[in-house]
Structures are given as structure tokens and as C-alpha cells.
Design a protein around this motif. Sequence first.
Motif, PDB file in Angstrom:
ATOM      1  N   THR A 265       0.840  -1.203   0.000  1.00 27.81           N
ATOM      2  CA  THR A 265       0.000   0.000   0.000  1.00 27.81           C
ATOM      3  C   THR A 265       0.871   1.247   0.000  1.00 27.81           C
ATOM      4  O   THR A 265       0.661   2.183  -0.778  1.00 27.81           O
ATOM      5  N   ARG A 266       1.894   1.208   0.872  1.00 32.87           N
ATOM      6  CA  ARG A 266       2.766   2.370   0.943  1.00 32.87           C
ATOM      7  C   ARG A 266       3.572   2.523  -0.348  1.00 32.87           C
ATOM      8  O   ARG A 266       3.876   3.633  -0.779  1.00 32.87           O
ATOM      9  N   TYR A 267       3.872   1.401  -0.977  1.00 35.43           N
ATOM     10  CA  TYR A 267       4.597   1.431  -2.242  1.00 35.43           C
ATOM     11  C   TYR A 267       3.748   2.121  -3.311  1.00 35.43           C
ATOM     12  O   TYR A 267       4.239   2.971  -4.060  1.00 35.43           O
ATOM     13  N   GLN A 268       2.452   1.782  -3.326  1.00 32.42           N
ATOM     14  CA  GLN A 268       1.523   2.422  -4.277  1.00 32.42           C
ATOM     15  C   GLN A 268       1.487   3.934  -4.049  1.00 32.42           C
ATOM     16  O   GLN A 268       1.581   4.723  -4.978  1.00 32.42           O
ATOM     17  N   GLN A 269       1.376   4.298  -2.753  1.00 35.46           N
ATOM     18  CA  GLN A 269       1.312   5.720  -2.408  1.00 35.46           C
ATOM     19  C   GLN A 269       2.570   6.443  -2.854  1.00 35.46           C
ATOM     20  O   GLN A 269       2.510   7.521  -3.451  1.00 35.46           O
ATOM     21  N   ALA A 270       3.717   5.818  -2.546  1.00 38.00           N
ATOM     22  CA  ALA A 270       4.999   6.448  -2.887  1.00 38.00           C
ATOM     23  C   ALA A 270       5.132   6.599  -4.396  1.00 38.00           C
ATOM     24  O   ALA A 270       5.621   7.617  -4.898  1.00 38.00           O
ATOM     25  N   GLU A 271       4.648   5.587  -5.125  1.00 36.66           N
ATOM     26  CA  GLU A 271       4.730   5.628  -6.573  1.00 36.66           C
ATOM     27  C   GLU A 271       3.866   6.768  -7.125  1.00 36.66           C
ATOM     28  O   GLU A 271       4.286   7.524  -8.012  1.00 36.66           O
ATOM     29  N   THR A 272       2.671   6.902  -6.554  1.00 35.04           N
ATOM     30  CA  THR A 272       1.769   7.977  -6.971  1.00 35.04           C
ATOM     31  C   THR A 272       2.407   9.337  -6.709  1.00 35.04           C
ATOM     32  O   THR A 272       2.402  10.223  -7.577  1.00 35.04           O
ATOM     33  N   ALA A 273       2.983   9.484  -5.498  1.00 34.35           N
ATOM     34  CA  ALA A 273       3.600  10.759  -5.139  1.00 34.35           C
ATOM     35  C   ALA A 273       4.771  11.071  -6.073  1.00 34.35           C
ATOM     36  O   ALA A 273       4.938  12.211  -6.535  1.00 34.35           O
ATOM     37  N   TYR A 274       5.567  10.036  -6.365  1.00 33.00           N
ATOM     38  CA  TYR A 274       6.729  10.210  -7.224  1.00 33.00           C
ATOM     39  C   TYR A 274       6.290  10.633  -8.631  1.00 33.00           C
ATOM     40  O   TYR A 274       6.817  11.602  -9.201  1.00 33.00           O
ATOM     41  N   SER A 275       5.282   9.943  -9.178  1.00 34.94           N
ATOM     42  CA  SER A 275       4.870  10.280 -10.542  1.00 34.94           C
ATOM     43  C   SER A 275       4.211  11.658 -10.582  1.00 34.94           C
ATOM     44  O   SER A 275       4.357  12.400 -11.558  1.00 34.94           O
ATOM     45  N   ALA A 276       3.513  12.026  -9.485  1.00 33.59           N
ATOM     46  CA  ALA A 276       2.915  13.366  -9.423  1.00 33.59           C
ATOM     47  C   ALA A 276       3.997  14.435  -9.457  1.00 33.59           C
ATOM     48  O   ALA A 276       3.892  15.441 -10.170  1.00 33.59           O
ATOM     49  N   ALA A 277       5.081  14.197  -8.678  1.00 39.45           N
ATOM     50  CA  ALA A 277       6.175  15.172  -8.636  1.00 39.45           C
ATOM     51  C   ALA A 277       6.811  15.317 -10.018  1.00 39.45           C
ATOM     52  O   ALA A 277       7.104  16.428 -10.472  1.00 39.45           O
ATOM     53  N   LEU A 278       7.002  14.194 -10.702  1.00 38.37           N
ATOM     54  CA  LEU A 278       7.595  14.229 -12.040  1.00 38.37           C
ATOM     55  C   LEU A 278       6.696  14.988 -13.018  1.00 38.37           C
ATOM     56  O   LEU A 278       7.155  15.827 -13.805  1.00 38.37           O
ATOM     57  N   GLN A 279       5.405  14.703 -12.920  1.00 37.54           N
ATOM     58  CA  GLN A 279       4.436  15.336 -13.811  1.00 37.54           C
ATOM     59  C   GLN A 279       4.420  16.851 -13.607  1.00 37.54           C
ATOM     60  O   GLN A 279       4.491  17.621 -14.568  1.00 37.54           O
ATOM     61  N   MET A 280       4.362  17.269 -12.330  1.00 35.35           N
ATOM     62  CA  MET A 280       4.310  18.694 -12.013  1.00 35.35           C
ATOM     63  C   MET A 280       5.557  19.389 -12.551  1.00 35.35           C
ATOM     64  O   MET A 280       5.482  20.458 -13.142  1.00 35.35           O
ATOM     65  N   ALA A 281       6.707  18.762 -12.344  1.00 39.15           N
ATOM     66  CA  ALA A 281       7.964  19.362 -12.795  1.00 39.15           C
ATOM     67  C   ALA A 281       7.962  19.516 -14.312  1.00 39.15           C
ATOM     68  O   ALA A 281       8.288  20.586 -14.840  1.00 39.15           O
ATOM     69  N   SER A 282       7.523  18.461 -15.019  1.00 36.41           N
ATOM     70  CA  SER A 282       7.592  18.535 -16.482  1.00 36.41           C
ATOM     71  C   SER A 282       6.622  19.592 -17.012  1.00 36.41           C
ATOM     72  O   SER A 282       6.911  20.282 -17.981  1.00 36.41           O
ATOM     73  N   ARG A 283       5.470  19.742 -16.343  1.00 33.27           N
ATOM     74  CA  ARG A 283       4.532  20.784 -16.754  1.00 33.27           C
ATOM     75  C   ARG A 283       5.112  22.172 -16.505  1.00 33.27           C
ATOM     76  O   ARG A 283       5.104  23.040 -17.368  1.00 33.27           O
ATOM     77  N   GLY A 284       5.613  22.356 -15.249  1.00 37.69           N
ATOM     78  CA  GLY A 284       6.090  23.677 -14.832  1.00 37.69           C
ATOM     79  C   GLY A 284       7.297  24.117 -15.638  1.00 37.69           C
ATOM     80  O   GLY A 284       7.457  25.302 -15.957  1.00 37.69           O
ATOM     81  N   MET A 285       8.149  23.143 -16.021  1.00 38.74           N
ATOM     82  CA  MET A 285       9.369  23.498 -16.741  1.00 38.74           C
ATOM     83  C   MET A 285       9.064  23.991 -18.152  1.00 38.74           C
ATOM     84  O   MET A 285       9.847  24.726 -18.738  1.00 38.74           O
ATOM     85  N   GLN A 286       7.913  23.568 -18.688  1.00 38.51           N
ATOM     86  CA  GLN A 286       7.583  23.945 -20.060  1.00 38.51           C
ATOM     87  C   GLN A 286       7.210  25.418 -20.186  1.00 38.51           C
ATOM     88  O   GLN A 286       7.362  26.018 -21.248  1.00 38.51           O
ATOM     89  N   LEU A 287       6.673  25.980 -19.088  1.00 32.16           N
ATOM     90  CA  LEU A 287       6.146  27.341 -19.178  1.00 32.16           C
ATOM     91  C   LEU A 287       7.264  28.369 -19.112  1.00 32.16           C
ATOM     92  O   LEU A 287       8.131  28.294 -18.252  1.00 32.16           O
ATOM     93  N   SER A 288       7.227  29.324 -20.069  1.00 29.36           N
ATOM     94  CA  SER A 288       8.179  30.421 -20.040  1.00 29.36           C
ATOM     95  C   SER A 288       7.577  31.573 -20.829  1.00 29.36           C
ATOM     96  O   SER A 288       6.855  31.364 -21.813  1.00 29.36           O
ATOM     97  N   LEU A 289       7.913  32.805 -20.403  1.00 32.83           N
ATOM     98  CA  LEU A 289       7.429  33.996 -21.101  1.00 32.83           C
ATOM     99  C   LEU A 289       7.918  33.983 -22.548  1.00 32.83           C
ATOM    100  O   LEU A 289       7.242  34.467 -23.451  1.00 32.83           O
ATOM    101  N   MET A 290       9.101  33.362 -22.745  1.00 29.52           N
ATOM    102  CA  MET A 290       9.728  33.391 -24.071  1.00 29.52           C
ATOM    103  C   MET A 290       8.867  32.713 -25.135  1.00 29.52           C
ATOM    104  O   MET A 290       8.923  33.066 -26.300  1.00 29.52           O
ATOM    105  N   ASP A 291       8.066  31.721 -24.675  1.00 29.97           N
ATOM    106  CA  ASP A 291       7.200  31.033 -25.635  1.00 29.97           C
ATOM    107  C   ASP A 291       6.100  31.944 -26.169  1.00 29.97           C
ATOM    108  O   ASP A 291       5.499  31.665 -27.191  1.00 29.97           O
ATOM    109  N   PHE A 292       5.818  33.009 -25.425  1.00 28.56           N
ATOM    110  CA  PHE A 292       4.710  33.878 -25.806  1.00 28.56           C
ATOM    111  C   PHE A 292       5.183  35.158 -26.479  1.00 28.56           C
ATOM    112  O   PHE A 292       4.393  35.979 -26.882  1.00 28.56           O
ATOM    113  N   MET A 293       6.511  35.375 -26.551  1.00 24.90           N
ATOM    114  CA  MET A 293       7.032  36.574 -27.210  1.00 24.90           C
ATOM    115  C   MET A 293       7.333  36.218 -28.658  1.00 24.90           C
ATOM    116  O   MET A 293       7.803  35.134 -28.948  1.00 24.90           O
ATOM    117  N   ARG A 294       7.091  37.184 -29.503  1.00 21.66           N
ATOM    118  CA  ARG A 294       7.331  36.830 -30.915  1.00 21.66           C
ATOM    119  C   ARG A 294       8.806  37.043 -31.248  1.00 21.66           C
ATOM    120  O   ARG A 294       9.530  37.739 -30.540  1.00 21.66           O
TER     121      ARG A 294
END
Lengths: 294, 461
Positions: A265-294
Motif C-alpha cells: 500500500t505504501r509502495y503504491q502511495q509512494a509511486e503515486t507521489a513520485y509520478s505526481a512530482a515528475l508530472q508537475m515538474a515537467s509541466r512547470g518546466m515547459q512554461l516560459s514567457l519566451m514562448d509567448f514573445m514573438r
Amino acid sequence: MRVSTPYQFESYSSAIRKSQAEYFRVQQQVTTGKKFQYSSEDPLSASLSMSARSLKGRFEQYDKNLRGAKDYTQRGEQSMGEIATVLKQANVLAIQASSSSLDSNSLQSLATQITSLQETLVRHANAQGAGGQYIFSGHKTDTKPFTVAAGALTFNGDTNVIRAEVRAGEQMQINLQGADTLVADIYTALEDLKTRVQAGDTINISGVSLEEIQGLHDQVSGVRAELGNKLQTIEALSSENTRRTDDLTKEISDHEEVDLADAFTRYQQAETAYSAALQMASRGMQLSLMDFMR
Amino acid sequence: MSGPFLGINMASGALRNFQRAIDTAGHNIANVNTRGYSRQTVEYGTLPPLNFFNRGWKSVGQGSVITSVNRIRDQYLDLSLNNSQSQHGKYSSLATGLKRIDAIYGEPSDSGVSAALDKFFNAWSGLGSNPSDAAARAQVRMSGQVLTDRVRNRFQDLSVLETRTQSEIQGTMDQINGLAQQIAALNTQITTAAASGGSPNDLMDQRDLALSDLSKLVNVTKENFPDGSYAVYASGFTLVQGSQAREFPNSYNATNGTVTDGALTYTLKGGALAGQLASLKEVETQKGNLDTLANTLRTQINTPHMTGINAQGNTGIQFFNDVIAGPQNGAIDFNLSADIQASPNAIAAGLTGEPGDGSLAAMFAGMRDSSQAALGNVSFGKFFQDAVTKVANDAGYADSALETEESIMAQISQQQQAVSGVSIDDEMANLMKLQRSYQAAARALTVFDQVTEDLIGMLRR
């Protein structure tokens, strides 16, 4: 709050680091089945487990000691059984000898049989344990306790007690004390019987020898009963030991090993937390003002 | 007096100023990953106005000037972060040190000293219960050999760890001295730059970074001086004053956690150095514990053993090796005596030497539970278990303190980053603004140029 770029990335990676560490910790618990690698991770469990291990080792040793005691007692009981048979045969011979109708040849044959009974007696009184030790010679376990020279029986052992530790601070006597006098008495009784048979002293055979032999047989039976009781005590202690060892094995496992259902059970929880952290990081890293400037 | 070139001067001044601001934004972006860097901002001001008379005195602006290039930094957060880093450094090195001891003991396990002690006493119980058994006799010798080997090996491992910790302490001290020299050199450069009116932002960042690194090694306080220099005190010892760095005291006392410089003693309260000294103290304590364990085993087993008669008919035989007189050697050479090593028959199971006499062995077996005055009135097994548990508990405590300190440090560092850290998005927005400003100023310059050209053309006609 102002969020600086290094801090943004640092917080992503620290979240990943933390959830990854937990993920691997739980994974390790599942794969090794152990709650902890080092005692510092769970000092209380470690300390309780150390005490339980120590106690378990002790019970295992008591069990070995009991096996030794059982061997001693069983061998003692066996040879006393053989000695009882010797006395029974002596009894039969004495009854035969007490009838006045026997000729001298028959009497001589009876006497020879009595001599052979004496030899059998001495052979069984010199019984040896599993390790080759003489069980009726007290502390002098390497000395043959009974020897016969010119028709006289000599006791070469001593009357010291051998004890086995069968429980914490409890010593059980495992050798038979007083075997020397008992065997000597039987030998003498047989010797007397032989003399009387050779002399054709039927009155004393039926009057004295038969009674002597009966009395000695009762004594031997008493000793056998005592040894039987001891064997029962050993069996009882042994099964109690087994139960305690099993309890301690379970206790050690409770302290050291993980509950797999819980760990999964704890392994499942840890896995969920780990994948959530990875997901959040990959989303957050994509955002930049530079993408919106021409 | 207003002239035709005022506008051109003003516009070119503005172009120069915006250029500087763009440079600063570029500098910020370039240093986004530089450790200890504080973002810099350019502050503008107006030039003094030009007064003129036109039906009374009037003023017209003469453009902008850069008043300062600032370093955005919160000194209070620096202070808190340094204190937190000192605690973090202390618990981090302490936890590492204690876990190393824990790993050397490797308890609970079948291959530890604790298990060996149990087996040793159990083997005596086996021999006492079956004195004539050659296997039981061999078991006593083997378990004794295993016990002495493990105690000796743990002691050797601890000695290696002791040396390693000592060299780590030396390394930390060298690092402290290196950073002190760095701060002193930066003090000199900053004082010189400040005297000529400049604001050496990058140098100040470097000095704050050096101080921050120093705070991880030893607890520090600093004092600012009007000339721009710092004085740095490490655990009360004056480490840096102006351009002078003093050598950190080299003589330390692990038991008290102090360093000594001549007659003065300084107690270390934080930093990796304090944790390393505490670890060293624990290593020495544990070595002492093993010494005590070995010596007590020698005394308690040898003395009765020497009164017994062994299977070879000899008496006065030592079980463990020991000195005849004088101080005992401890765990370093703990072993069976040469006689026992030579033959298991040298073991005395009883007092009479009869093969069935196991009275001594039974007494030794009973000794596992008896409390030993030399061990502080606990049994052998308990003494060692207590030692292991103490290390484990201390390591566990250091770990949890470390975790707490880590989250405090993260919080302060987050605040500091919020103030001083570079944000690429911020800088990009800023760059856009500056680019537009630069374009506008260039446009203004064109207009002034046109006006001037018109004037010159008018005169030509």
C-alpha cells in the motif's frame, strides 16, 4: 511571492528527490522484506529484536542440552530395563534351583547360567552414551565403571552428579546417582545365589535369594519409573522450548520484517507521489514567457 | 543655456543609460545559475534642470542619469540562513558519523558481536550440560574465537573510522582557513572599490557566499564596518578582521567539543566541525566500550578458568589472552590464549579435571545474566546492546534534527531566493520594456537630428 527561476527549478527537483527517496525506501522494504537496514532507522525495534534474538539463541541451546539429557536418561532407562530382565531370568533360575529334585549336573548348568547373567549385568552397567561416555561412572565418564577381577566387582567411577542447564538458572541432574551400590548389590545377590546353587542350598535359595532378587527387582523398577518421569519432564520442557522458540521467531519477524500488504500500500502511495512530482515538474518546466514573445 | 544640441545630448544619454540597463538585465540572466548571486537593478534619476528666463524663471529637464546599480539582498535573511546552515552542517556530519558506527556494528544480525556473545555463553551451557562431549568442547573454543575476532574486528574498524574522522576534521579546518583568507582578500578589494565611490556588487556577493560556505563548517557571526569590510568570528574566535585572516586553532578536544588557542578555549556550537568532533567523541567512546568489554571478559572468565583443571590435567590456564600484571590491553589484541588456540582440551570444564565435571562451564553459562560491576552493573549482553542502542538512538535523533533543520533551511532559502534570485520571466519582461525605451530614445534622437538639420538647412538658404 516572487519566484526566482533557480528556486522554481530547485523546488521541482527537491520535490522529485524527496518522493524518489521515499519510493526507493519502500521499494527496498518490499524487496528485502526488512523494515530497516541499520538499527538507527528504527532503534526501538532493533533493540527489542536484539533481546529477542539473544533469548531465542538461549532456548535453542536449552533444546540441545535437553537432547543430551534425553540421551543420557534414555540410555540409563534402557540399561536398567536390561538389568531388570537379568533379575527376572535370575528369578526363574532361582525357582528352578529351589526344587530339590535337580541333580548336580543341572545345578552346575544353572550356576553357569548365573555367571553369564552376571556378565550381562556388568555389560549393561557399563552402558555408554552417544558420545561414548560411561553413563554410570559419575564424573569419570571415560573410565569403565564396573570391572570384575577374580569374581569380585569393583566400582571405578565416582558418585558425582552431572547436570544440564535446561532452563534459565535451572539445572537438571541427568546421570543416575547410586547406580554403583545397586549394581554391586545385584552382583553380590547373584554371586550368593550361585554359591547356594552350587551348594544345593535349596532352603536359602527360596528363603533368602528369591526375596533378595525380588527386592532388587522392585528397586530397579523404582529407578526405571524415576527415569521415565524424567523423560516425560524432558519432553514437556522440550515442547515448551519449541513453543517459546516459535514465539520468539515470530516476535523477531514482527520487529524486523515488514508487513507486505502494508508495504505494498505504501509502495503504491509512494509511486503515486513520485509520478505526481515528475508530472508537475515537467509541466512547470515547459512554461516560459519566451514562448509567448514573438 | 539651451542650445540646439541639448536634445541630442539628452537622447544619446538616455540611449547610453538604457544600454547599461540592458547590460544589467543581461548580467542577471547570465548569472541565473551563479551560486550566491543577487539580482541587480538599475536606478535612474533626473539630471539637474536647465533654468531659463522667459517671462520669469522656468526650468526644463535635461534627461536622465543612472543614480545607482543596486544589489537586492536581505542581510537579515543571510544571518538566519547562516545560523540554520550551521545547525544543519552539525547534524548532517553527526548523523553521517554515527551511522558509520552503526554500520560497523551491523546489529541486529547473526554476524554481530551481540550474537557472538550469546553463542559464547550458550556454548558454555552446552559444555556444562554435556562435559564429556568433544563437540561441545570444540564449540566453546570456536564460539570464543568468533567472539574475540568480532570484538577485535569491530575495534579495528572503529580505529579506521577514528583516523578517517580525524582527517576529516583536519580537512574542515583547512577549508575554514581557506575561506577566511578568501573573505579577507575580498574585504581588501571591496574596501578599495568602495573608497573610490563604486558599489562592488559582485564582490559583495562573493564575500557573502564565502561566509555562507563558512557557516556550514563552523558557527559564525559577522560585524560590518563603515569602510565596507567584515569582521568574522567563528565560535567566538576572531577569524577575519579587515584584510587579516587568522589561522583557526588547530588543537581540538573531541570530548568537550572545543578548540584551543593558547590559553583561550572556544566551544563549537554549530557547523560540520562540531558534528565531526561529536562523531569522533562517539567513536572514541565506542572503542572504550569494546576495551571494557574485552577486559571484563578476560578478568571474569580467566580468573575462574585458571582455578579449574583442563582435559590435559593442567591448571592455571588462561582462556583469553591477558597480561600477567599491569594494565590490560583492551580489544586491540583480544584473542584466545595460546593454550586454548592450540587445543580445545586446554579448556577447563570443571574444577576436578574429570571428564564428566562441567561445574565451571555451567558457572560460565550462568554468567551471561550476572551483572558485572566493571560494566556498570549490567550483564555482558546488555552492556553491548545498550552501546548499540545508544548509537542508534543518537543517530536517529541527529537524523530527525537534520530533517527539521533542512526544512527550516529550505524555508529561509526560499525567502532569500524570493528577494535575491533571478527570475528569467522577470528579466525578459524587463528587457522588453528596456528595448521599447531604447527604441523610443533612438526615435527622439532622430527627431532632434531632424530639427538640427532643418536649422542648418535654413541657414544655408
